[in-house]
Write a protein that holds these residues in place. Sequence first.
Motif, PDB file in Angstrom:
ATOM      1  N   VAL A  80      17.835  24.205  19.184  1.00 14.30           N
ATOM      2  CA  VAL A  80      18.147  24.058  20.835  1.00 14.30           C
ATOM      3  C   VAL A  80      17.644  24.831  20.594  1.00 14.30           C
ATOM      4  N   ILE A  81      18.034  25.871  19.973  1.00 15.94           N
ATOM      5  CA  ILE A  81      18.232  27.272  20.118  1.00 15.94           C
ATOM      6  C   ILE A  81      16.948  27.767  19.554  1.00 15.94           C
ATOM      7  N   SER A  82      16.255  27.392  18.404  1.00 14.55           N
ATOM      8  CA  SER A  82      15.575  28.290  18.005  1.00 14.55           C
ATOM      9  C   SER A  82      14.141  28.021  19.131  1.00 14.55           C
ATOM     10  N   ARG A  83      14.300  26.718  20.158  1.00 13.05           N
ATOM     11  CA  ARG A  83      13.174  26.059  20.688  1.00 13.05           C
ATOM     12  C   ARG A  83      13.521  26.483  22.239  1.00 13.05           C
ATOM     13  N   SER A  84      14.071  27.162  22.697  1.00 17.81           N
ATOM     14  CA  SER A  84      14.670  28.353  23.699  1.00 17.81           C
ATOM     15  C   SER A  84      14.147  29.366  23.195  1.00 17.81           C
ATOM     16  N   LEU A  85      14.429  30.069  22.175  1.00 21.49           N
ATOM     17  CA  LEU A  85      13.531  31.245  22.315  1.00 21.49           C
ATOM     18  C   LEU A  85      12.694  31.557  22.389  1.00 21.49           C
ATOM     19  N   GLY A  86      11.615  29.928  21.526  1.00 25.57           N
ATOM     20  CA  GLY A  86      10.213  30.368  21.704  1.00 25.57           C
ATOM     21  C   GLY A  86       9.315  30.027  22.671  1.00 25.57           C
ATOM     22  N   SER A  87       9.989  29.651  23.739  1.00 22.68           N
ATOM     23  CA  SER A  87       9.696  29.511  25.342  1.00 22.68           C
ATOM     24  C   SER A  87      10.278  30.209  25.966  1.00 22.68           C
ATOM     25  N   ALA A 159      23.462  28.394  13.573  1.00 21.27           N
ATOM     26  CA  ALA A 159      23.032  29.084  15.083  1.00 21.27           C
ATOM     27  C   ALA A 159      22.285  30.462  14.483  1.00 21.27           C
ATOM     28  N   ILE A 160      23.112  30.937  13.455  1.00 18.08           N
ATOM     29  CA  ILE A 160      22.594  32.510  12.996  1.00 18.08           C
ATOM     30  C   ILE A 160      21.780  32.112  12.584  1.00 18.08           C
ATOM     31  N   ARG A 161      21.435  31.294  11.928  1.00 18.27           N
ATOM     32  CA  ARG A 161      20.078  31.109  10.838  1.00 18.27           C
ATOM     33  C   ARG A 161      19.196  31.021  12.097  1.00 18.27           C
ATOM     34  N   ALA A 162      19.423  30.149  12.903  1.00 22.45           N
ATOM     35  CA  ALA A 162      18.510  29.750  14.215  1.00 22.45           C
ATOM     36  C   ALA A 162      17.353  31.065  14.397  1.00 22.45           C
ATOM     37  N   GLU A 163      18.342  32.194  14.831  1.00 21.19           N
ATOM     38  CA  GLU A 163      17.433  33.016  15.226  1.00 21.19           C
ATOM     39  C   GLU A 163      17.323  34.391  14.654  1.00 21.19           C
ATOM     40  N   GLY A 164      17.233  33.647  13.643  1.00 19.65           N
ATOM     41  CA  GLY A 164      16.961  34.436  12.233  1.00 19.65           C
ATOM     42  C   GLY A 164      17.079  34.948  11.482  1.00 19.65           C
ATOM     43  N   ILE A 292      15.793  24.158  -2.006  1.00 20.62           N
ATOM     44  CA  ILE A 292      14.867  23.013  -1.158  1.00 20.62           C
ATOM     45  C   ILE A 292      15.684  22.811  -0.208  1.00 20.62           C
ATOM     46  N   ILE A 293      17.214  22.524  -0.047  1.00 21.08           N
ATOM     47  CA  ILE A 293      18.034  22.641   1.439  1.00 21.08           C
ATOM     48  C   ILE A 293      17.082  23.745   1.673  1.00 21.08           C
ATOM     49  N   GLY A 294      17.578  24.944   0.642  1.00 27.87           N
ATOM     50  CA  GLY A 294      17.755  26.683   1.787  1.00 27.87           C
ATOM     51  C   GLY A 294      16.133  26.861   2.397  1.00 27.87           C
ATOM     52  N   LEU A 295      14.774  25.996   1.354  1.00 31.51           N
ATOM     53  CA  LEU A 295      13.705  26.097   1.732  1.00 31.51           C
ATOM     54  C   LEU A 295      13.668  24.972   3.785  1.00 31.51           C
ATOM     55  N   LYS A 296      14.000  23.987   3.108  1.00 36.23           N
ATOM     56  CA  LYS A 296      14.255  23.312   4.562  1.00 36.23           C
ATOM     57  C   LYS A 296      14.906  24.609   5.763  1.00 36.23           C
ATOM     58  N   GLN A 297      15.903  24.547   5.571  1.00 33.09           N
ATOM     59  CA  GLN A 297      16.590  26.323   6.230  1.00 33.09           C
ATOM     60  C   GLN A 297      15.586  26.477   6.530  1.00 33.09           C
ATOM     61  N   ALA A 298      15.451  27.642   5.742  1.00 27.85           N
ATOM     62  CA  ALA A 298      14.265  28.475   6.579  1.00 27.85           C
ATOM     63  C   ALA A 298      13.328  28.174   7.466  1.00 27.85           C
ATOM     64  N   ILE A 299      12.554  27.248   7.176  1.00 30.46           N
ATOM     65  CA  ILE A 299      11.263  26.201   7.609  1.00 30.46           C
ATOM     66  C   ILE A 299      12.021  26.007   8.846  1.00 30.46           C
ATOM     67  N   GLN A 300      12.416  25.411   9.249  1.00 27.45           N
ATOM     68  CA  GLN A 300      13.713  24.716  10.537  1.00 27.45           C
ATOM     69  C   GLN A 300      12.867  25.975  11.903  1.00 27.45           C
ATOM     70  N   PRO A 301      13.873  26.497  11.530  1.00 33.83           N
ATOM     71  CA  PRO A 301      13.711  27.748  12.920  1.00 33.83           C
ATOM     72  C   PRO A 301      11.674  28.019  13.524  1.00 33.83           C
ATOM     73  N   ILE A 302      11.100  28.115  12.016  1.00 33.05           N
ATOM     74  CA  ILE A 302       9.757  28.567  12.219  1.00 33.05           C
ATOM     75  C   ILE A 302       8.868  27.220  13.228  1.00 33.05           C
ATOM     76  N   PHE A 303       9.100  26.608  11.683  1.00 33.59           N
ATOM     77  CA  PHE A 303       8.976  25.022  13.200  1.00 33.59           C
ATOM     78  C   PHE A 303       9.499  25.081  14.764  1.00 33.59           C
ATOM     79  N   GLY A 304      10.956  25.383  14.733  1.00 36.27           N
ATOM     80  CA  GLY A 304      11.267  25.038  16.292  1.00 36.27           C
ATOM     81  C   GLY A 304      10.219  26.465  17.048  1.00 36.27           C
ATOM     82  N   TYR A 305      10.192  27.202  16.222  1.00 39.26           N
ATOM     83  CA  TYR A 305       9.822  28.206  17.040  1.00 39.26           C
ATOM     84  C   TYR A 305       8.083  28.533  17.932  1.00 39.26           C
ATOM     85  N   ASN A 306       7.947  28.192  16.624  1.00 34.64           N
ATOM     86  CA  ASN A 306       6.518  27.603  17.004  1.00 34.64           C
ATOM     87  C   ASN A 306       5.786  26.578  17.718  1.00 34.64           C
TER      88      ASN A 306
END
Length: 448
Positions: A80-87, A159-164, A292-306
């Motif tokens: 929710v945080i990453s998509r909210s920031l993206g929009s 939540a901290i990771r979601a803001e980058g 792989i879980i670390g990679l997943k956590q990294a790409i989730q905010p990229i997916f959500g924001y974009n």
Amino acid sequence: MDRTEMLGQENVKTLIIRLATPAIIGLMVQAIYNLVDTIFIGRGLGEDSVLGIAGISVAFPVQMLMMAIALGVGIGGASVISRSLGSGRREYAERTVGNMVTMILFSSLVFTALAIYYIEPILTLFGASETVLPFATDYTYYILLGTVFFTFSAAMSNAIRAEGNTIFAMMILVVSSVANIILNPLFIFELGMGIKGAAIATVISQIIGTLMVLYYYFSGRAEVPFYFSNLAPHTGIIKESSYIGTSESMFNVVESLLFLLFNQSLLHYGGDLGIAVFGIVIKVFMLTLMPIIGLKQAIQPIFGYNYGATNYLRIRQTMTIATYMATALCFLSMIIVFLIPEQIIGLFSNDPDLIEMGVPAIIICYLMMPFIGVQIIATALLQSLGKSLESLVLILSRQVIFLPPLVLLLPLQFGLTGIWIAFPLSDLLAFVVALFMMRRESKKMEIL
């Protein structure tokens, strides 16, 4: 360029590496301390080493239920945080942070009270024999006392990771994990507390992680700040984040319940030794899965924001690069396990029976490891796009549809070996489902 803008502008490959590196380091350290926990107990209990390892293995499903709370709130809220920031809805993102705290405090306190009250029946249900139950109870009781600290630090790290800010999220994991590694031998050996000492050391490390989260938000470092006024429940936020986080939460709930099936089957075909071997294999598997879980956590905010910014081409680039990286990491971990299986099992105990049973078990369980990466990337994509139902179906395909029947049926023909075979077969089948769902979502966004 601030932390949130880079999610939509920086070179994708560079951004993934930048975000994934601290996440991987933090998770690897955390997984290592889980291994060290088991190693210290295996080495510190002498003749009772197998019973101690089995006790931790029986307690593990309870810890997975704790993780279900943390991830359900953390992953859902982060999306929710990453998509909210993206929009551009920054105020909505801030309210989400406050509501995440509310959800964590309520759910973890309720869980702690219920789990402590029913601790022995729960552990017996999860496969604790009469000889293992005292070890499992001693460990689990203290772990449960730290539920609120564990769930809070784990959820708010998302939540901290979601803001980058993946660096600080990594530091929370690293500092708390290193503290646990240092405290383990102190409590187990120096203070002579045995398996209780391992649990107490873990709880103290989780308190440290909680203090770091509090420092982050109250020191003004947060891009999306916390305000006490946002603790008031917001129906829309709770509904949306819970809906999205359900798939990740259900994964851990189902995984925990599956341990009931696994441990009961292992107790029947392999006794306490079989449960101990399974506990070791799971801990090693978690370690190798952390990149792989670390990679997943990294790409989730990229997916959500974009996705929020409707930049679908950038989603495609992220998905392609991440899939190749995940598959390569999975293949590498499989090779390492195949090369030194005896040395890996021997880290935990010198018991010859444990090593004899453990070596073929870990080799078989890793046979389809290269196919797991696609499953994880597909889950990250679906969760980040808010496709909770689809991500839940993907997760449950392996955990509910494929794995339980195989665990029940294969041992009838192959005995204990049949239980080990069930894991790679279910991984292969789940890979086919993940590939199909990933391609379907890609076509919906016209990015293939």
